[in-house]
Design a protein around this motif. Structure first.
Motif, PDB file in Angstrom:
ATOM      1  N   PHE A   1      -8.359  16.572  -5.940  1.00 35.16           N
ATOM      2  CA  PHE A   1      -6.720  17.255  -6.175  1.00 35.16           C
ATOM      3  C   PHE A   1      -6.545  15.388  -6.451  1.00 35.16           C
ATOM      4  N   THR A   2      -4.983  16.166  -7.006  1.00 30.85           N
ATOM      5  CA  THR A   2      -3.898  15.243  -7.560  1.00 30.85           C
ATOM      6  C   THR A   2      -2.657  14.754  -6.960  1.00 30.85           C
ATOM      7  N   ARG A   3      -2.417  13.928  -6.067  1.00 35.75           N
ATOM      8  CA  ARG A   3      -0.838  14.231  -6.162  1.00 35.75           C
ATOM      9  C   ARG A   3      -0.190  13.057  -6.690  1.00 35.75           C
ATOM     10  N   ASN A   4       0.838  12.617  -8.111  1.00 41.93           N
ATOM     11  CA  ASN A   4       1.023  12.130  -8.946  1.00 41.93           C
ATOM     12  C   ASN A   4       3.538  12.173  -8.549  1.00 41.93           C
ATOM     13  N   HIS A   5       3.905  11.178  -7.955  1.00 39.40           N
ATOM     14  CA  HIS A   5       5.147  11.732  -7.694  1.00 39.40           C
ATOM     15  C   HIS A   5       6.253  10.929  -8.948  1.00 39.40           C
TER      16      HIS A   5
ATOM     17  N   ALA B   1       4.502  -4.402  14.100  1.00 41.78           N
ATOM     18  CA  ALA B   1       4.406  -5.097  13.073  1.00 41.78           C
ATOM     19  C   ALA B   1       4.145  -3.879  11.910  1.00 41.78           C
ATOM     20  N   HIS B   2       4.394  -3.634  10.838  1.00 38.09           N
ATOM     21  CA  HIS B   2       4.269  -2.822  10.094  1.00 38.09           C
ATOM     22  C   HIS B   2       3.133  -3.315   8.658  1.00 38.09           C
ATOM     23  N   VAL B   3       2.325  -3.305   7.991  1.00 42.63           N
ATOM     24  CA  VAL B   3       1.934  -3.612   6.672  1.00 42.63           C
ATOM     25  C   VAL B   3       2.458  -2.448   5.870  1.00 42.63           C
ATOM     26  N   CYS B   4       3.302  -3.313   4.401  1.00 41.46           N
ATOM     27  CA  CYS B   4       3.779  -2.785   3.804  1.00 41.46           C
ATOM     28  C   CYS B   4       3.184  -2.010   2.834  1.00 41.46           C
ATOM     29  N   PHE B   5       2.823  -1.400   1.419  1.00 43.21           N
ATOM     30  CA  PHE B   5       2.030  -1.555   0.456  1.00 43.21           C
ATOM     31  C   PHE B   5       2.983  -0.941  -0.627  1.00 43.21           C
ATOM     32  N   GLU B   6       3.741  -1.363  -1.801  1.00 42.69           N
ATOM     33  CA  GLU B   6       3.832  -1.172  -2.837  1.00 42.69           C
ATOM     34  C   GLU B   6       3.354  -0.465  -4.232  1.00 42.69           C
ATOM     35  N   GLY B   7       3.726   0.482  -4.646  1.00 40.78           N
ATOM     36  CA  GLY B   7       2.850   0.765  -5.983  1.00 40.78           C
ATOM     37  C   GLY B   7       3.298   0.239  -7.339  1.00 40.78           C
ATOM     38  N   LEU B   8       2.682   0.573  -8.584  1.00 41.20           N
ATOM     39  CA  LEU B   8       3.451   0.368 -10.020  1.00 41.20           C
ATOM     40  C   LEU B   8       3.437   0.929 -10.435  1.00 41.20           C
ATOM     41  N   ASP B   9       4.060   2.189 -10.143  1.00 39.43           N
ATOM     42  CA  ASP B   9       4.429   3.588 -10.514  1.00 39.43           C
ATOM     43  C   ASP B   9       6.116   3.668 -10.470  1.00 39.43           C
ATOM     44  N   SER B  10       6.759   3.379 -11.388  1.00 34.80           N
ATOM     45  CA  SER B  10       8.734   3.859 -10.630  1.00 34.80           C
ATOM     46  C   SER B  10       8.940   4.278 -10.565  1.00 34.80           C
ATOM     47  N   ASP B  11      10.093   5.123 -10.842  1.00 37.22           N
ATOM     48  CA  ASP B  11      10.732   5.836 -11.329  1.00 37.22           C
ATOM     49  C   ASP B  11      12.273   5.365 -12.206  1.00 37.22           C
ATOM     50  N   PRO B  12      13.316   5.979 -13.116  1.00 41.28           N
ATOM     51  CA  PRO B  12      14.048   5.086 -14.076  1.00 41.28           C
ATOM     52  C   PRO B  12      14.600   3.805 -13.608  1.00 41.28           C
TER      53      PRO B  12
ATOM     54  N   TYR C   1       6.831   3.960  -5.757  1.00 42.71           N
ATOM     55  CA  TYR C   1       6.532   4.290  -4.952  1.00 42.71           C
ATOM     56  C   TYR C   1       6.027   3.828  -3.599  1.00 42.71           C
ATOM     57  N   GLY C   2       5.837   3.577  -2.299  1.00 44.06           N
ATOM     58  CA  GLY C   2       5.856   2.382  -1.087  1.00 44.06           C
ATOM     59  C   GLY C   2       5.755   3.572   0.278  1.00 44.06           C
ATOM     60  N   ALA C   3       5.302   3.000   1.228  1.00 42.52           N
ATOM     61  CA  ALA C   3       4.879   3.254   2.148  1.00 42.52           C
ATOM     62  C   ALA C   3       4.235   2.570   2.708  1.00 42.52           C
ATOM     63  N   SER C   4       4.074   2.975   4.475  1.00 47.93           N
ATOM     64  CA  SER C   4       3.132   1.250   5.318  1.00 47.93           C
ATOM     65  C   SER C   4       2.260   2.191   6.255  1.00 47.93           C
ATOM     66  N   ILE C   5       1.473   1.165   6.922  1.00 48.50           N
ATOM     67  CA  ILE C   5       1.368   1.873   8.129  1.00 48.50           C
ATOM     68  C   ILE C   5       1.052   1.086   9.430  1.00 48.50           C
ATOM     69  N   PRO C   6       0.773   0.722  10.215  1.00 45.90           N
ATOM     70  CA  PRO C   6       1.196  -0.687  11.228  1.00 45.90           C
ATOM     71  C   PRO C   6      -0.139  -1.027  11.210  1.00 45.90           C
TER      72      PRO C   6
ATOM     73  N   TRP D   1      -2.362   2.295  -7.217  1.00 47.17           N
ATOM     74  CA  TRP D   1      -1.716   1.080  -8.439  1.00 47.17           C
ATOM     75  C   TRP D   1      -0.898   0.281  -7.638  1.00 47.17           C
ATOM     76  N   LEU D   2      -1.711  -0.144  -6.989  1.00 46.59           N
ATOM     77  CA  LEU D   2      -0.716  -1.159  -5.709  1.00 46.59           C
ATOM     78  C   LEU D   2      -0.779  -2.998  -6.014  1.00 46.59           C
ATOM     79  N   GLY D   3       0.762  -3.104  -5.855  1.00 46.89           N
ATOM     80  CA  GLY D   3       0.884  -4.597  -6.123  1.00 46.89           C
ATOM     81  C   GLY D   3       1.084  -4.960  -6.010  1.00 46.89           C
ATOM     82  N   ARG D   4       1.506  -4.813  -4.538  1.00 50.81           N
ATOM     83  CA  ARG D   4       2.413  -5.523  -3.211  1.00 50.81           C
ATOM     84  C   ARG D   4       2.160  -5.239  -1.740  1.00 50.81           C
ATOM     85  N   VAL D   5       1.297  -5.552  -1.283  1.00 48.97           N
ATOM     86  CA  VAL D   5       1.011  -5.878   0.535  1.00 48.97           C
ATOM     87  C   VAL D   5       2.630  -6.820   0.665  1.00 48.97           C
ATOM     88  N   SER D   6       3.086  -6.746   1.656  1.00 46.98           N
ATOM     89  CA  SER D   6       4.239  -6.947   3.284  1.00 46.98           C
ATOM     90  C   SER D   6       3.703  -6.937   4.511  1.00 46.98           C
TER      91      SER D   6
END
Ligand code: MTE
Ligand code: MO
Length: 372
Positions: free
Chosen positions: A42-46, A141-152, A157-162, A207-212
């Protein structure tokens, strides 16, 4: 058209939205294999699918104060020990269409197919974070992820986990570069995505670009203003997204994939098939199937691999072979699963209805006719 460069897709997929692309495999294909073939996963793209060059791709890992930030090429990532794990990924909106039948919700009309299973391989996130000098010191703390897909507007896209989950080697969080022995397909995050076993699909950033590492959860819309559950009484005028935690582990889930709702079947022997899965590594211990709307029950046979306790990251496929009671004109087939914490599914949808249509895990019901 920002979607003009999207990849080709398998014609068997049932498309819920073309741009961005959202699609699920039909039920009978979904449970044909324990490992979902890549083309029908299955594919879920925003957002539009980015077209990334593997030679120039860099993954940016922000180091701690006094530590070292990393800019990793694919080759650098391959140098970390390669870890493989079979993980089921489920969208929080799986089975949303059943909630819509109770009352309108906002979201894609997923049926039972916003779930799939793959063998993922990559570097363990804990190894990469350790190399950058991160430690499990801050418990909040949380680990934040940023995708390399972006809106106009350029918002990614981003999300985080503990951080505790990210740093736990037993949690097996991956920076995955392989899916079922192949490089990730573009739709599934080429060249690198996060895989967080036992956790809702939304945190598996593609399409992970950044982890902080941050003191707070990701500020992304999809972390703060979406993917949260609410009471059935909450509507769009009263909803307070800050009042509810972000969905991480998902509740126990199961669904029937064969036969399908509205089908006409022969009298005699019947085979009922489906899947069952629970979040947080909780193992499915039983699937109960009823042919009479929940009055009487049969235990289904569980296929698929036994998994280590607390690390049951993948689904179990199940089936029940039984005979249809003579003289029946129709069957109300129901399934419900139980996990190893004895969590069960609610029997109906209405009490778990929520305005976003997430966490839809009531008993799955299929009505079939029998040829006279
Ligand atoms: N990552 C990025 N960068 N962009 C996205 O739109 N969608 C998320 C998650 N990761 C998304 C993302 C959601 S909501 C889900 S359910 C899963 O990816 C779906 O993964 P899949 O398309 O590989 O099945
Ligand atoms: Mo999702």
């Amino acid at each position: 058209d920002p979607y003009a460069d999207d990849p080709m897709r398998h014609p068997a997929l049932k498309v819920n939205s073309q741009c961005p692309f959202n699609a699920e495999p039909p039920p009978e294909l979904l449970t044909e294999n324990y490992i979902t073939p890549n083309p029908i996963f299955f594919t879920r793209n925003h957002l539009p699918v980015p077209n990334l060059d593997p030679d120039t791709y860099r993954l940016h890992i922000v180091g701690p104060p006094g530590g070292q930030s990393l800019s990793l090429s694919l080759g650098d990532l391959y140098k970390f020990p390669k870890h493989e794990v079979t993980v089921t990924l489920q969208c929080a909106g799986n089975r949303r269409s059943e909630m819509t039948r109770v009352k309108e919700v906002k979201g894609l009309e997923w049926r039972t197919g916003a779930i799939s299973t793959a063998r993922w391989a990559g570097a363990r996130l804990c190894d990469v974070l350790a190399q950058a000098g991160h430690q499990l010191s801050e418990t909040e703390a949380h680990v934040c992820f940023e995708g390399l897909d972006s809106d106009p507007t350029g918002t990614a896209y981003g999300a985080s986990i503990p951080l505790a989950r990210a740093m736990d080697p037993e949690a097996e969080v991956l920076l995955a570069y392989e899916m079922n022995g192949q490089p990730l397909p573009r739709d599934h995050g080429f060249p690198v995505r996060v895989v967080v076993p036992g956790v809702v699909g939304a945190r598996h950033v593609k399409w992970l670009g950044r982890v902080s590492v941050e003191p707070e959860e990701s500020c992304s819309h999809w972390q703060r203003r979406d993917y949260k559950g609410f009471s059935p009484s909450v509507d769009w005028d009263t909803v307070d997204f800050d009042s509810a935690p972000s969905i991480q582990e998902l509740p126990i889930q199961s669904a029937i994939t064969e036969p399908q709702d509205g089908e006409t079947i022969e009298p005699g022997e019947i085979t009922v098939k489906g899947y069952a899965w629970s979040g947080g590594g909780r193992a499915v211990i039983r699937v109960d199937v009823s042919l009479d709307g929940g009055l009487t029950w049969h235990a289904a046979d569980l296929d698929g691999e036994e998994q280590p306790p607390r690390k049951a990251w993948a689904w179990r496929l199940w089936q029940l072979q039984t005979s249809v009671p003579a003289g029946q004109k129709e069957l109300n087939i129901v399934c419900k699963a139980v996990d190893d914490s004895y969590n069960v599914q609610p029997d109906t949808v209405a009490p778990i209805w929520n305005l976003r249509g997430v966490l839809s895990n009531a008993w799955h019901r299929v009505h079939v006719h029998i040829t006279p």
